[in-house]
Design a protein around this motif. Structure first.
Motif, PDB file in Angstrom:
ATOM      1  N   SER A 143       4.763  -2.099   6.875  1.00 29.70           N
ATOM      2  CA  SER A 143       4.691  -1.175   5.747  1.00 29.70           C
ATOM      3  C   SER A 143       4.144   0.171   6.201  1.00 29.70           C
ATOM      4  CB  SER A 143       3.864  -1.779   4.612  1.00 29.70           C
ATOM      5  OG  SER A 143       2.553  -1.988   5.057  1.00 29.70           O
ATOM      6  N   GLN A 144       3.268   0.165   7.208  1.00 30.40           N
ATOM      7  CA  GLN A 144       2.795   1.451   7.740  1.00 30.40           C
ATOM      8  C   GLN A 144       3.952   2.259   8.314  1.00 30.40           C
ATOM      9  OE1 GLN A 144      -0.212   0.745  10.666  1.00 30.40           O
ATOM     10  NE2 GLN A 144      -1.567  -0.309   9.226  1.00 30.40           N
ATOM     11  N   ASN A 191      12.663  -0.458  -1.520  1.00 28.45           N
ATOM     12  CA  ASN A 191      11.559   0.445  -1.255  1.00 28.45           C
ATOM     13  C   ASN A 191      12.000   1.825  -0.750  1.00 28.45           C
ATOM     14  OD1 ASN A 191       9.083   1.456  -0.691  1.00 28.45           O
ATOM     15  ND2 ASN A 191       8.487  -0.127   0.773  1.00 28.45           N
ATOM     16  N   VAL A 192      13.031   1.843   0.088  1.00 27.82           N
ATOM     17  CA  VAL A 192      13.343   3.121   0.726  1.00 27.82           C
ATOM     18  C   VAL A 192      14.662   3.766   0.301  1.00 27.82           C
ATOM     19  CG1 VAL A 192      12.025   2.589   2.807  1.00 27.82           C
ATOM     20  CG2 VAL A 192      14.458   2.044   2.725  1.00 27.82           C
ATOM     21  N   LYS A 228       9.196   7.214   5.552  1.00 25.63           N
ATOM     22  CA  LYS A 228       9.414   7.851   4.251  1.00 25.63           C
ATOM     23  C   LYS A 228       8.764   9.231   4.178  1.00 25.63           C
ATOM     24  CE  LYS A 228       8.428   5.066   0.782  1.00 25.63           C
ATOM     25  NZ  LYS A 228       8.084   3.815   0.072  1.00 25.63           N
ATOM     26  N   ASP A 229       7.527   9.308   4.715  1.00 23.56           N
ATOM     27  CA  ASP A 229       6.849  10.615   4.742  1.00 23.56           C
ATOM     28  C   ASP A 229       7.661  11.634   5.527  1.00 23.56           C
ATOM     29  OD1 ASP A 229       4.835   9.555   3.321  1.00 23.56           O
ATOM     30  OD2 ASP A 229       3.433   9.329   5.009  1.00 23.56           O
ATOM     31  N   ASP A 244       6.186   3.572   5.571  1.00 22.55           N
ATOM     32  CA  ASP A 244       5.591   4.733   4.915  1.00 22.55           C
ATOM     33  C   ASP A 244       5.746   5.970   5.782  1.00 22.55           C
ATOM     34  OD1 ASP A 244       4.909   3.247   2.778  1.00 22.55           O
ATOM     35  OD2 ASP A 244       2.835   2.866   3.396  1.00 22.55           O
ATOM     36  N   ARG A 247      10.646  12.884   3.689  1.00 20.95           N
ATOM     37  CA  ARG A 247      10.327  13.824   2.624  1.00 20.95           C
ATOM     38  C   ARG A 247       9.974  15.179   3.213  1.00 20.95           C
ATOM     39  NH1 ARG A 247       6.093  11.197   0.228  1.00 20.95           N
ATOM     40  NH2 ARG A 247       7.324   9.301   0.253  1.00 20.95           N
TER      41      ARG A 247
END
Ligand SMILES: Nc1ncnc2c1ncn2[C@@H]1O[C@H](COP(=O)(O)OP(=O)(O)OP(=O)(O)O)[C@@H](O)[C@H]1O
Ligand SMILES: [Mg+2]
Lengths: 349, 318
Positions: free
Chosen positions: A193-194, A222-223, A200-201, A197, A204
């Motif tokens: 999950s890290q 989730n993504v 995803k960061d 994330d 963005r």
């Protein structure tokens, strides 16, 4: 050409030459990726996900033969490009993160040097600038004490750290398109999950277009914005996340969803296991490749390959069940139940 | 690391002791008469006296060991009567070394080159051609090559002299010319071995995940092959190249015999067929040291070349 499409794959067919014959790994794959969106490709092991993205990045092994198709990157067909020209594109626009972070770094080259290589290959700036940028990238992906880690070797890094380095390398060129091939399968759950994330960061912050390959549907929810479901070298259903999760149409998608544990699955709830295995692609089956494992298979499924039926502007499925004359079967009750529960939960929260 | 080296050296000494003892025993069991048939009884007696040949075997063994540990390797009995064995060996080394150096100078680059070509062209005609040559060179013993080369190029065609030119002390052109055939005969096997190894290692490296990543960075196929794949395949290659350096001193018994090269290899053959006890043991001892040392050096050099072992403290991480 649609300006908004960064990548478009049209009717891709390819096979591998092997000693036992030709393996028809990709059989007419069609999909596109819009700018800034995340497209997930899901499907069980061996369905051709990795091969598809290797074709898109021209990293296919030598025994692969492309029979037909077009792969348009920003409107340009990449298939006829030579190694040098495409390497340039790969170094500048398209980045990749692989399945196995444990072996994707060169075991005998220092970490810092491996990141610098990705920066220097574009022949901009000095070594010192590259080193500074590499350190900055290491910091950005969350490597503690990057100055110290810079001169270490991959074996001194944990799996999660190595995957962070691979991500740093992928971001070194400020790519427009990021392709992740199961970037978290080899990692344990917390690290997974890290890393997700982090990806995803990065997406963005940098407004990346992402193709995300996985067989974990939980990750997809989730993504992703849109989802392609792949089976035996074909895309059998494509739609937005909502289309696929709440209104799945292809029996294979049903099985995939039913076999996925959800957060509120209690231990009494049975998970469905998809019976049988994928067809041998040395001799691709006639008709729908999923027919043999499909409880709802009809006679025609064994005879003729289903075309893509349009369900909505965003949602397509290749199953004869969508034919106007087909019996209305509908989603299996168990799955229906789960979807309804999920929808109710979402409505309340 | 130091502790590791000390352990290894002790183990090596024990091995050497066992080898020397075995040599001592086997040599005595080979039939043959040191003194020579029909020699005068007085001579026989004098010889037996001088070399303690009539003492009981255990006693001979003890004397022998005592001398051996004081680095007194004894005298040659029949081959070079009364010359200290140590000097005889030292005398033979330079020529053997010279020939083997020449051989290595062509073996390593050619082997690596063919290996790289074969790996890059795997399963294409070039690779098949190279593979056939490799199988041929590995399976045909060097003396056959030596004999064939000598027959065709020296005897039939007369391009090269039959034997090594020994008149010139320095390294003259004629001497170099006469070295061509033996050097070639010495090299085929090594080239083939390196080629085979390099091909396998490089092929594996080419198909590794880190190659994909380096291509993904934007390196062309050629660039990532040179910077990553070849670099990585050199590490296991040390395994076979370092012992080749050690074997520089050893030479080849048969090739040296065929081309009349008075080197270490030929000395070994002569000493055995002459029942020259002390010389044989010393020569075999010399060979043992070389091969044990090369194993040790290979192990240690791994620790220097491969960061996984250098920094990882001996444990392989994968
Ligand atoms: N080099 C190759 N030679 C022959 N067949 C191959 C080769 N590479 C892949 N294939 C075949 O192509 C098919 C698709 O493989 P691919 O690696 O794309 O699966 P995948 O969907 O990525 O699976 P996974 O989830 O396990 O990564 C498999 O049936 C595989 O056997
Ligand atoms: Mg895969």
């Amino acid at each position: 050409m649609d300006e908004n499409r960064i990548l478009e794959v049209k009717n891709l067919n390819l096979h591998f030459k092997t000693y036992s014959g030709n393996v028809q790994a990709i059989r007419g794959v069609d999909f596109h990726l819009n700018r800034g969106e995340t497209l997930a490709i899901v499907g069980e092991s061996g369905s051709g996900k990795s091969v598809t993205i290797k074709a898109v990045t021209k990293l296919l092994p030598d025994n692969a033969v492309i029979d037909s198709g077009e792969i348009l990157y920003e409107g340009q067909d990449i298939l006829p490009m030579d190694d040098k020209k495409f390497s340039h594109l790969r170094g500048n626009d398209i980045s990749l993160i692989f399945q196995d972070p444990l072996s994707s770094l060169d075991p005998v080259m220092k970490i810092g040097k491996q990141i610098m290589e990705a920066i220097l290959i574009k022949k901009q700036g000095t070594k010192r600038e590259a080193a500074a940028k590499a350190l900055e990238l290491m910091r950005a992906v969350g490597i503690p004490e990057p100055e110290k880690r810079f001169n270490e070797y991959p074996f001194q890094f944990s799996g999660g750290m190595r995957q962070r380095i691979v991500i740093a390398i992928a971001l070194a060129c400020n790519p427009k398109l990021l392709i992740c091939d199961e970037p978290t399968t080899a990692l344990d759950v917390t690290i997974q999950s890290q890393i997700l994330d982090l990806i995803k960061d990065m997406q963005r912050e940098r407004d990346l277009s992402v193709i995300f390959i996985t067989h974990d549907l939980g990750v997809v929810a989730n993504v992703a914005d849109r989802v392609c479901v792949m089976y035996a070298g074909k895309i059998v259903e494509v739609g937005t996340v909502e289309d696929i999760f709440y209104d799945p149409r292809h029996p294979y998608t049903w099985s995939l969803l039913a076999s996925m544990p959800s957060l509120n699955t209690s231990s009494e709830d049975k998970l469905m296991v998809i019976p049988g295995s994928q067809p041998n692609m040395l001799v691709p089956p006639k008709g729908d490749a999923f027919a043999a494992r499909n409880r709802y298979a009809m006679k025609i499924d064994f005879e003729r390959e289903p075309p893509m039926f349009r369900i909505s502007d965003t949602h397509y499925a290749a199953t004869w069940l969508e034919h106007p004359d087909a019996p209305k079967i509908g989603i299996p009750a168990l799955l229906r139940h789960r979807i309804d529960e999920q929808l109710r939960e979402e409505a309340t929260s | 690391m130091i502790k590791y080296i000390i352990k290894r050296v002790i183990a090596m000494l024990i091995t050497l002791f066992i080898i020397v003892s075995l040599c001592f025993l086997t040599i005595r069991m080979i039939p043959g008469d040191i003194v020579g048939q029909g020699a005068q009884p007085e001579i026989r007696e004098a010889m037996e006296e001088r070399y303690h040949l009539n003492d009981p075997l255990p006693e001979q063994y003890v004397t022998f060991l005592k001398n051996f540990f004081t680095l007194d390797f004894g005298e040659s009995i029949t081959t070079y009567p009364r010359s200290p064995v140590f000097n005889v060996i030292m005398d033979k080394i330079p020529l053997t070394l010279q020939l083997n150096l020449f051989s290595l100078v062509i073996t390593i680059p050619l082997g690596i080159l063919f290996g790289i070509i074969a790996a890059l062209k795997k399963n294409k005609p070039t690779d098949h051609a190279i593979s056939v040559m490799v199988v041929l060179c590995v399976s045909v013993p060097s003396f056959v090559f030596a004999a064939l080369l000598q027959y065709f190029f020296a005897f039939k065609l007369g391009w090269f002299p039959l034997l090594l030119e020994l008149e010139d002390k320095g390294l003259t052109l004629t001497k170099l010319w006469s070295m061509v055939l033996p050097v070639l005969a010495l090299s085929f096997g090594g080239i083939a071995t390196i080629t085979r190894y390099m091909r396998a290692e490089l092929f594996e490296a080419l198909n590794s995940e880190y190659m994909l990543l380096s291509r993904a960075k934007g390196l062309t196929r050629m660039q990532s092959t040179v910077r990553h794949a070849i670099r990585n395949s050199f590490i296991p290659l040390c395994n076979i190249i370092i012992p080749m350096f050690m074997n520089l001193l050893g030479g080849s018994m048969v090739v040296e015999n065929i081309f009349g090269i008075p080197g270490i290899g030929r000395l070994t053959v002569m000493s055995i067929s002459n029942s020259d006890y002390f010389l044989t043991v010393a020569v075999l001892f010399f060979y043992s040291i070389i091969s044990l040392l090369s194993v040790l050096i290979v192990d240690l050099s791994y620790g220097i070349i491969d960061p996984r072992i250098r920094i990882g403290g001996g444990k392989t991480v994968e």
